[in-house]
Design a protein around this motif. Structure first.
Motif, PDB file in Angstrom:
ATOM      1  N   GLY A  51       0.771  -1.229   0.000  1.00 33.48           N
ATOM      2  CA  GLY A  51       0.000   0.000   0.000  1.00 33.48           C
ATOM      3  C   GLY A  51       0.806   1.284   0.000  1.00 33.48           C
ATOM      4  O   GLY A  51       1.850   1.384  -0.626  1.00 33.48           O
ATOM      5  N   HIS A  52       0.296   2.247   0.735  1.00 33.54           N
ATOM      6  CA  HIS A  52       0.808   3.609   0.744  1.00 33.54           C
ATOM      7  C   HIS A  52       2.293   3.669   1.101  1.00 33.54           C
ATOM      8  O   HIS A  52       3.054   4.394   0.463  1.00 33.54           O
ATOM      9  CB  HIS A  52      -0.001   4.469   1.713  1.00 33.54           C
ATOM     10  N   GLU A  53       2.710   2.921   2.087  1.00 31.61           N
ATOM     11  CA  GLU A  53       4.108   2.973   2.522  1.00 31.61           C
ATOM     12  C   GLU A  53       5.042   2.513   1.403  1.00 31.61           C
ATOM     13  O   GLU A  53       6.089   3.111   1.173  1.00 31.61           O
ATOM     14  CB  GLU A  53       4.292   2.099   3.758  1.00 31.61           C
ATOM     15  N   PHE A  54       4.649   1.465   0.695  1.00 35.84           N
ATOM     16  CA  PHE A  54       5.466   0.992  -0.419  1.00 35.84           C
ATOM     17  C   PHE A  54       5.541   2.049  -1.520  1.00 35.84           C
ATOM     18  O   PHE A  54       6.617   2.318  -2.055  1.00 35.84           O
ATOM     19  CB  PHE A  54       4.904  -0.316  -0.992  1.00 35.84           C
ATOM     20  N   ARG A  55       4.405   2.651  -1.863  1.00 35.19           N
ATOM     21  CA  ARG A  55       4.393   3.697  -2.897  1.00 35.19           C
ATOM     22  C   ARG A  55       5.309   4.840  -2.497  1.00 35.19           C
ATOM     23  O   ARG A  55       6.064   5.353  -3.320  1.00 35.19           O
ATOM     24  CB  ARG A  55       2.971   4.185  -3.156  1.00 35.19           C
ATOM     25  N   GLN A  56       5.253   5.249  -1.239  1.00 36.22           N
ATOM     26  CA  GLN A  56       6.103   6.340  -0.767  1.00 36.22           C
ATOM     27  C   GLN A  56       7.585   5.963  -0.895  1.00 36.22           C
ATOM     28  O   GLN A  56       8.404   6.785  -1.296  1.00 36.22           O
ATOM     29  CB  GLN A  56       5.761   6.727   0.667  1.00 36.22           C
ATOM     30  N   ASP A  57       7.922   4.723  -0.572  1.00 30.94           N
ATOM     31  CA  ASP A  57       9.308   4.269  -0.715  1.00 30.94           C
ATOM     32  C   ASP A  57       9.739   4.286  -2.171  1.00 30.94           C
ATOM     33  O   ASP A  57      10.857   4.688  -2.507  1.00 30.94           O
ATOM     34  CB  ASP A  57       9.489   2.867  -0.141  1.00 30.94           C
ATOM     35  N   MET A  58       8.858   3.837  -3.065  1.00 33.01           N
ATOM     36  CA  MET A  58       9.156   3.847  -4.501  1.00 33.01           C
ATOM     37  C   MET A  58       9.357   5.277  -4.985  1.00 33.01           C
ATOM     38  O   MET A  58      10.296   5.569  -5.717  1.00 33.01           O
ATOM     39  CB  MET A  58       8.026   3.197  -5.307  1.00 33.01           C
ATOM     40  N   TYR A  59       8.461   6.170  -4.596  1.00 32.74           N
ATOM     41  CA  TYR A  59       8.567   7.565  -5.026  1.00 32.74           C
ATOM     42  C   TYR A  59       9.835   8.194  -4.469  1.00 32.74           C
ATOM     43  O   TYR A  59      10.524   8.920  -5.174  1.00 32.74           O
ATOM     44  CB  TYR A  59       7.341   8.369  -4.597  1.00 32.74           C
ATOM     45  N   CYS A  60      10.131   7.914  -3.211  1.00 25.80           N
ATOM     46  CA  CYS A  60      11.328   8.472  -2.585  1.00 25.80           C
ATOM     47  C   CYS A  60      12.579   8.061  -3.350  1.00 25.80           C
ATOM     48  O   CYS A  60      13.399   8.907  -3.715  1.00 25.80           O
ATOM     49  CB  CYS A  60      11.412   8.010  -1.134  1.00 25.80           C
ATOM     50  N   SER A  61      12.739   6.776  -3.605  1.00 24.20           N
ATOM     51  CA  SER A  61      13.944   6.330  -4.299  1.00 24.20           C
ATOM     52  C   SER A  61      13.978   6.816  -5.739  1.00 24.20           C
ATOM     53  O   SER A  61      15.024   7.212  -6.247  1.00 24.20           O
ATOM     54  CB  SER A  61      14.083   4.809  -4.227  1.00 24.20           C
ATOM     55  N   SER A  62      12.841   6.827  -6.408  1.00 24.69           N
ATOM     56  CA  SER A  62      12.796   7.294  -7.796  1.00 24.69           C
ATOM     57  C   SER A  62      13.072   8.784  -7.893  1.00 24.69           C
ATOM     58  O   SER A  62      13.811   9.235  -8.765  1.00 24.69           O
ATOM     59  CB  SER A  62      11.421   7.000  -8.408  1.00 24.69           C
ATOM     60  N   PHE A  63      12.489   9.542  -7.003  1.00 24.29           N
ATOM     61  CA  PHE A  63      12.658  10.996  -6.995  1.00 24.29           C
ATOM     62  C   PHE A  63      14.120  11.348  -6.757  1.00 24.29           C
ATOM     63  O   PHE A  63      14.713  12.140  -7.483  1.00 24.29           O
ATOM     64  CB  PHE A  63      11.763  11.578  -5.894  1.00 24.29           C
ATOM     65  N   TRP A  64      14.720  10.729  -5.734  1.00 23.62           N
ATOM     66  CA  TRP A  64      16.115  11.003  -5.431  1.00 23.62           C
ATOM     67  C   TRP A  64      16.998  10.570  -6.591  1.00 23.62           C
ATOM     68  O   TRP A  64      17.932  11.273  -6.967  1.00 23.62           O
ATOM     69  CB  TRP A  64      16.533  10.291  -4.140  1.00 23.62           C
ATOM     70  N   TRP A  65      16.708   9.426  -7.191  1.00 31.33           N
ATOM     71  CA  TRP A  65      17.504   8.916  -8.295  1.00 31.33           C
ATOM     72  C   TRP A  65      17.532   9.909  -9.451  1.00 31.33           C
ATOM     73  O   TRP A  65      18.596  10.175 -10.013  1.00 31.33           O
ATOM     74  CB  TRP A  65      16.960   7.557  -8.753  1.00 31.33           C
ATOM     75  N   VAL A  66      16.373  10.461  -9.811  1.00 26.17           N
ATOM     76  CA  VAL A  66      16.309  11.413 -10.927  1.00 26.17           C
ATOM     77  C   VAL A  66      17.190  12.615 -10.650  1.00 26.17           C
ATOM     78  O   VAL A  66      17.977  13.032 -11.499  1.00 26.17           O
ATOM     79  CB  VAL A  66      14.855  11.867 -11.188  1.00 26.17           C
ATOM     80  N   ILE A  67      17.070  13.181  -9.480  1.00 28.72           N
ATOM     81  CA  ILE A  67      17.868  14.368  -9.162  1.00 28.72           C
ATOM     82  C   ILE A  67      19.335  13.994  -9.012  1.00 28.72           C
ATOM     83  O   ILE A  67      20.218  14.703  -9.497  1.00 28.72           O
ATOM     84  CB  ILE A  67      17.327  15.075  -7.907  1.00 28.72           C
ATOM     85  N   ASN A  68      19.625  12.867  -8.382  1.00 27.71           N
ATOM     86  CA  ASN A  68      21.010  12.445  -8.204  1.00 27.71           C
ATOM     87  C   ASN A  68      21.713  12.236  -9.542  1.00 27.71           C
ATOM     88  O   ASN A  68      22.869  12.610  -9.701  1.00 27.71           O
ATOM     89  CB  ASN A  68      21.086  11.169  -7.378  1.00 27.71           C
ATOM     90  N   GLU A  69      21.026  11.616 -10.493  1.00 26.35           N
ATOM     91  CA  GLU A  69      21.651  11.333 -11.782  1.00 26.35           C
ATOM     92  C   GLU A  69      22.084  12.618 -12.500  1.00 26.35           C
ATOM     93  O   GLU A  69      22.998  12.580 -13.310  1.00 26.35           O
ATOM     94  CB  GLU A  69      20.695  10.541 -12.675  1.00 26.35           C
ATOM     95  N   ALA A  70      21.418  13.712 -12.197  1.00 30.00           N
ATOM     96  CA  ALA A  70      21.756  14.986 -12.838  1.00 30.00           C
ATOM     97  C   ALA A  70      21.892  16.081 -11.776  1.00 30.00           C
ATOM     98  O   ALA A  70      21.526  17.227 -12.008  1.00 30.00           O
ATOM     99  CB  ALA A  70      20.679  15.357 -13.849  1.00 30.00           C
ATOM    100  N   TRP A  71      22.442  15.727 -10.623  1.00 29.98           N
ATOM    101  CA  TRP A  71      22.433  16.659  -9.499  1.00 29.98           C
ATOM    102  C   TRP A  71      23.106  17.987  -9.834  1.00 29.98           C
ATOM    103  O   TRP A  71      22.673  19.035  -9.350  1.00 29.98           O
ATOM    104  CB  TRP A  71      23.024  16.026  -8.242  1.00 29.98           C
ATOM    105  N   GLU A  72      24.126  17.972 -10.649  1.00 35.81           N
ATOM    106  CA  GLU A  72      24.770  19.244 -10.979  1.00 35.81           C
ATOM    107  C   GLU A  72      23.846  20.125 -11.823  1.00 35.81           C
ATOM    108  O   GLU A  72      23.917  21.341 -11.738  1.00 35.81           O
ATOM    109  CB  GLU A  72      26.099  19.004 -11.672  1.00 35.81           C
ATOM    110  N   SER A  73      22.974  19.523 -12.603  1.00 38.84           N
ATOM    111  CA  SER A  73      22.016  20.297 -13.396  1.00 38.84           C
ATOM    112  C   SER A  73      20.930  20.909 -12.522  1.00 38.84           C
ATOM    113  O   SER A  73      20.367  21.943 -12.859  1.00 38.84           O
ATOM    114  CB  SER A  73      21.362  19.404 -14.456  1.00 38.84           C
TER     115      SER A  73
END
Length: 165
Positions: A51-73
């Motif tokens: 449920g909700h907790e899993f979705r939040q974990d998925m969003y957290c890791s995905s969100f951080w990953w996107v910014i991390n991959e291009a953090w200098e941008s």
């Protein structure tokens, strides 16, 4: 949020003073759509019984990953800062996932974004300008009205540039 950067730099007039700026807002929104609205990503979330907790974990890791991959941008002064922060903020609102340390940066950057001045400086193609013009007020309203009690845990700020081996 980012090393050696003050959010006020991203809100300054310097954003409008670079020589040129490659339009990338539409490309970013399409990238996020292809990446996150694909069947496999949505199915993984929908199939989980956690449920909700899993979705939040998925969003957290995905969100951080996107910014991390291009953090200098996202974390160094450049002319595309407003487009990048608008695109990722739009996705955060779609997910209803807003890290507490991301929210004030997104709000400050986008509230200071003067789209007519940006257009005068960089002459974005009409479709790019129109998309930003349509999304900016919607995203700003979402950020301004985002309930403080719904803000997620802060994103990791110590590992920008970290790459899995």
């Amino acid at each position: 949020m980012f090393p050696s950067v003050d959010v006020n730099e991203f809100c300054s007039d310097v954003i409008y003073q670079f020589g040129d700026c490659k339009p990338l807002y539409l490309a970013l929104t399409e990238y996020y759509k292809a990446l996150y609205d694909s069947g496999s990503y949505e199915e993984r979330i929908a199939e989980q019984e956690r449920g909700h907790e899993f979705r939040q974990d998925m969003y957290c890791s995905s969100f951080w990953w996107v910014i991390n991959e291009a953090w200098e941008s996202y974390g160094k002064l450049n002319p595309a800062i407003p487009m990048r922060w608008l695109a990722i903020s739009k996705r955060a609102l779609q997910w209803d996932y807003m890290p507490s340390n991301f929210h004030p940066w997104a709000l400050a950057i986008l509230e200071s974004f003067d789209l007519p001045r940006y257009q005068a400086a960089y002459h974005l193609p009409l479709d790019e300008f129109t998309a930003i013009e349509q999304d900016l007020p919607v995203v700003l309203e979402g950020l301004r009205n985002y309930p403080k009690e719904k803000l997620a845990e802060p994103m990791d700020e110590d590992n920008w540039g970290y790459v899995d081996q």
